[in-house]
Design an enzyme around this catalytic site. Structure first.
Site, short mmCIF file in Angstrom:
data_model
loop_
_atom_site.label_atom_id
_atom_site.label_comp_id
_atom_site.label_asym_id
_atom_site.label_seq_id
_atom_site.Cartn_x
_atom_site.Cartn_y
_atom_site.Cartn_z
N ARG A 523 4.11 3.62 -8.75
CA ARG A 523 3.71 3.23 -10.10
C ARG A 523 2.49 3.99 -10.57
O ARG A 523 1.58 4.29 -9.78
CB ARG A 523 3.37 1.74 -10.12
CG ARG A 523 4.61 0.88 -10.25
CD ARG A 523 4.23 -0.54 -10.45
NE ARG A 523 4.13 -1.20 -9.16
CZ ARG A 523 4.21 -2.50 -9.00
NH1 ARG A 523 4.34 -3.29 -10.05
NH2 ARG A 523 4.13 -3.02 -7.81
N SER A 584 -0.77 3.68 0.43
CA SER A 584 -0.57 2.72 1.52
C SER A 584 -0.06 3.35 2.80
O SER A 584 1.06 3.08 3.24
CB SER A 584 0.31 1.57 1.09
OG SER A 584 1.04 1.87 -0.04
N ASP A 638 -3.00 -0.38 0.32
CA ASP A 638 -2.41 -1.45 -0.51
C ASP A 638 -2.91 -2.84 -0.12
O ASP A 638 -3.03 -3.73 -0.96
CB ASP A 638 -0.88 -1.39 -0.53
CG ASP A 638 -0.25 -1.38 0.85
OD1 ASP A 638 -0.98 -1.29 1.86
OD2 ASP A 638 1.00 -1.43 0.94
#
Ligand code: BG6
Ligand code: GLC
Length: 899
Positions: A523, A584, A638
């Protein structure tokens, strides 16, 4: 001819006779009404709370499968029947569905006094019969599984455990009530030194899901949805329930269909007030009802006028067999004549005709009431299976059904009228009633064998509390080592400093770009942190597998292209916004904006990245794209982004947890405990990278053969071992490996696998979430399996669900063990008696799976009772947290820091 004669007899009959006949003929509306009450009693009986109040006991039988005719072999069955005999049979099931079972049997007469004597004598007698039978067929030594039909009300706690609740139907042997009849039989049999016992009290028919027994008593059993059967504490599949419907009406539910004759029969019985339904339907009582009707009519001068009818006051002078003979269209009148004359009643032709009418009315009513009860059961089955139409086979046994065609016709047609939504195919279990018990035994043996295989395969996946405590202790030990400067390299936990020293305090402000890379979705976001809210706009981009596993340059080019596309769409091209980057993967951070990739995880393998600073790689890609307005200020894992995002809403949030494609945790550690960094003041967020827990072999004991296969076939064999037991990327694959093994063992899908099931990752983790959804109809499980070209029976679906449950439960429990180590360490580091803390959590598995979060939280509470842990789900992803970290960074930022 006879019918016409009867009709005229009815027309000319006395009003008293008409009244009695009318009372014995409940209308359809009345039956419908009573059915409603029975349905209520039935559903009440299934529930644990109201069960005790219901007249229907709904006893679990622990029979969870109907026969499929395969794999069954030789059996023996002992049947104490209608009070006067024991029938032993030898049944051979060939396992070929088309061939009927082969039978040999012997009926032993049972002396009357045995039914009233001691329990020991009764069981000795039965054992003796078994022994004689075995000798007779020349097989005295053979140890055979034994099915045992014991048609009395029993409380079953297992397939071979049945405690007699109370005797009925004239039996009254001492010292049996409250005892396990299987054990009593077993004891008697061992005295006789014959074969082993498998007990069961209810028989079934092949492919019948419902068995009704209107014999001397009456009863009905059916395959109920186990999750409704609270008493049995089995939550999936179906279990046969013994309704004990003979007790219906003991609470007054049948009062408006009871006649004065029924009351008299009841009063004269050995158990007045009890088993009222049985006393209207069971063949033990039909003769008695007719006798009382005759007696009443005689006293009203409507029958046997002028005769001496005192004989009718004597119990049992008319048997049900005689009632059935009198009913007969052909020679019923002659029979009536003979039977009544033998009683010295000197009947007129009209008397005979009226008695015949009474007999027909009583038997028809028994059939109509049985139909009413059966309709209630069928409607319940239809409703609880959420079907519009139930198609089911009903095995019907018992003398009444077999001898009276009329009984069967009425039963069939009234069931059709009262349960129009069900198509019930009534199948007479005519062969021999003990066959059912043999079938049950065979099914039991088959399912027991299957179950044993299944249990053996799944056992290593079922972790005990002690196992979990060991995992917790290991995690704790690895955490300590990972934080220790000298021993860090020995630990499988990297315990990476993140340079995030505070959780949000609400004063963060500004507009930021954020990237979120490494979960299911990539994203790009713009996050506006204002005084009272955070506004987020984001776009999801796809990263093709070829890019994930290609070159680093191509990967970062792709990321840059997505950023530029986003900036164009959002008209942000000419603004230089600070950027927070959720990345992440495990990184050694050298500062808030400097993160060296240690290794890839979760299916990424882009070349030339490991050992590089990912922020630098992003900046280089920006240069390649001639994009000059990129200002990366922070890179976060993350877990950290999630903790920060949740921390904005809950200041107690000091832990971040991800259970998605991968799994990991970060938490706020006292700096004094972080030996790998200088400085003692305050706290720092530590990215544990717990997915790698066990990579040094410390978890090997917990790895099953399935886990090893999954690991070996992954792109990072030997790495991320804890993650491979827990996260969404692997659970489906573990299930697939187990299913393959179960097919191999012939436990599933009749031993037939499919081409599709051979493909890695074809069984997706989201299937677990669907399959484990509470109340999901098993046809939907079958649907998922049939998409994998697997032909799953109902029972296969139940087993597949259990496999999924086992795998996801283990994952949740392991996660709890890890989390217990974290919260306990935090509590101790802070020198607290009690720790109250919030975990910010994200990830598709955690969010989508119906039980994962509950299983995790429950076990965590048990493993870390001194910590009060709340879980807060992250709503807008970790990009928001990355923006908040960027906000803090900007506040204290040195304006000359690299752009
Ligand atoms: C998202 C977060 O919501 O969850 C990501 O924004 C994170 O940063 C992801 O990686 C984890 O879940 P999954 O299931 O997408 O791997
Ligand atoms: C993997 C990554 C880790 C990440 C986790 C959850 O374990 O190595 O950094 O936090 O997946 O996405």
């Amino acid at each position: 001819h006879c019918g016409a004669q009867l009709l005229s007899a009815a027309l000319t009959s006395r009003p008293q006779v008409q009244r009695v006949l009318l009372a014995l003929t409940p209308t359809l509306e009345k039956l419908q009404e009573v059915k409603g009450r029975v349905l209520e009693a039935l559903e009440q009986g299934l529930s644990r709370q109201s069960g005790a109040r219901s007249t229907m006991q709904m006893l679990p039988t622990f029979i969870c499968s109907t026969p499929d005719g395969t794999g069954e072999t030789a059996l023996l069955d002992a049947v104490p029947g209608m009070g006067s005999h024991v029938r032993t049979l030898w049944v051979t099931l060939t396992g070929d569905g088309n061939q009927s079972p082969q039978l040999m049997y012997h009926v032993f007469e049972m002396p009357e006094d045995i039914t009233q004597g001691s329990g020991e004598a009764l069981f000795d007698f039965i054992a003796q019969c078994v022994k004689n039978f075995l000798e007779e067929i020349g097989n005295p030594q053979h140890r055979l599984p034994l099915g045992f039909i014991f048609p009395f009300s029993c409380r079953q706690t297992g397939l071979d455990k049945a405690e007699l609740i109370s005797w009925s139907k004239g039996f009254r042997c001492s010292d049996v009530e409250g005892k396990d009849v299987v054990q009593l039989l077993q004891a008697a049999i061992s005295k006789q030194e014959v074969g082993a016992v498998w007990g069961s009290r209810l028989g079934g028919l092949p492919h019948a899901e419902n068995l009704m027994v209107p014999r001397s008593g009456t009863n009905c059993c059916f395959m109920a949805e186990s999750h409704l059967l609270e008493m049995a504490e089995v939550t999936s599949g179906r279990m046969c329930v013994n309704s004990e419907w003979g007790c219906l009406g003991d609470d007054g539910a049948l009062d408006d269909v009871l006649t004065p004759c029924d009351h008299r029969v009841d009063q004269e019985s050995s158990n007045p007030g009890e088993r009222r339904f049985e006393k209207m339907v069971g063949s033990l009582y039909l003769g008695e009802i007719v006798r009382h009707a005759m007696l009443m009519l005689a006293s009203e001068q409507a029958l046997f006028i002028g005769r001496n009818t005192s004989i009718l006051a004597t119990k049992a002078v008319l048997t049900t067999q005689q009632v059935l003979e009198i009913m007969d269209n052909e020679d019923g009148m002659a029979k009536a004549q003979g039977i009544l004359e033998a009683l010295g009643l000197q009947p007129s032709e009209r008397d005979c005709c009226r008695v015949q009418q009474l007999c027909r009315a009583v038997v028809s009513r028994a059939a109509a009431l049985s139909a009413m009860g059966l309709a209630a059961v069928l409607s319940h089955m239809c409703r609880s299976r959420q079907l519009e139409r139930l198609v089911v086979n009903v095995g019907v046994d018992g003398g009444l059904y077999h001898t009276s065609a009329r009984f069967g016709e009425i039963l069939r047609s009234v069931v059709g009228l009262l349960a129009p939504e069900c198509a019930a195919n009534l199948m007479p279990s005519a062969d021999v009633s003990g066959l059912g018990a043999a079938m049950v035994t065979a099914v039991a043996l088959r399912t027991v064998a299957q179950r044993n295989n299944m249990e053996r395969l799944l056992a290593p996946l079922r972790l005990s509390r002690t196992d979990l405590q060991r995992v917790q202790a290991l995690m704790r030990q690895e955490m300590e080592r990972g934080l220790d400067r000298e021993r860090n390299a020995e630990s499988s936990l990297r315990m990476l400093p993140t340079y995030v020293c505070h959780t949000p305090d609400g004063t963060e402000r500004g507009k930021f770009l954020a990237l979120d890379l490494g979960g299911t979705n990539f994203r790009v976001l713009v996050v506006h942190v204002a005084e009272d809210n955070i506004d987020i706009t984001n776009e999801i981009y796809v990263i093709p597998t070829a890019v994930m596993q290609g070159t680093g340059e191509a990967l970062f080019n792709h990321i840059m292209e997505c950023i530029m596309d986003f900036q164009m769409k959002q008209e942000l091209m000419d603004q230089v916004l600070p950027l927070g980057f959720t990345f992440s993967f495990p990184c050694q951070q050298l500062g808030l904006d400097k993160a060296v990739l240690l290794n890839w995880t979760k299916g990424f393998s882009a070349s030339g990245c490991v050992g590089q600073d990912v922020v630098q790689m992003l900046r280089e890609a920006a240069q390649r794209k001639q994009h000059t307005a990129l200002k990366v200020v922070a890179v976060v894992n993350d877990t950290v982004g999630t903790m920060m995002a949740c921390g904005y809403h809950d200041p107690k949030c000091e832990i971040g947890l991800i259970v998605g494609t991968g799994t990991n945790t970060c938490y706020m550690e006292e700096r004094a405990k972080v030996g790998t960094m200088d400085g003692d003041e305050g706290r720092m967020c530590i990215n544990m990278e717990w997915g790698a827990f066990g990579d040094n072999g410390c978890l090997d004991d917990f790895f099953t053969s399935f886990d090893r296969l999954v690991d070996e076939k992954s792109i990072n064999a030997g790495k991320q071992k804890f993650e491979k037991l827990i996260s969404g990327m692997y659970l489906g694959e573990i299930v697939r490996q187990i299913l393959l093994a179960l097919v191999e063992e012939q436990v599933l899908f009749c031993g037939k696998s499919s081409h599709k099931l051979q493909n890695r990752d074809i069984f997706q983790t989201k299937f677990l979430s669907t399959i484990e959804t509470p109340g999901l109809a098993l046809v939907q499980v079958q649907g998922i399996l049939s998409n994998l070209e697997l032909d799953a029976s109902y029972e296969d679906s139940v087993l597949v669900r259990e496999v999924c449950q086992t795998v996801s439960l283990r994952a949740a429990h392991l996660c709890a063990a890890g989390m217990a180590a974290v919260v306990e360490k935090m509590r101790e580091s802070r020198g607290l008696e009690q720790l109250t803390v919030t975990v910010g959590v994200d990830g598709t598995l955690y969010k989508m799976h119906p039980h994962f979060s509950r299983n995790l939280q429950q076990m965590l509470q048990e493993l870390a009772p001194l910590c009060n842990v709340t879980f807060l789900q992250s709503e807008d992803g970790s990009g928001k947290g990355a923006a908040l970290v960027a906000a803090v960074a900007c506040r204290g930022a040195d304006p000359s820091s690299p752009q």
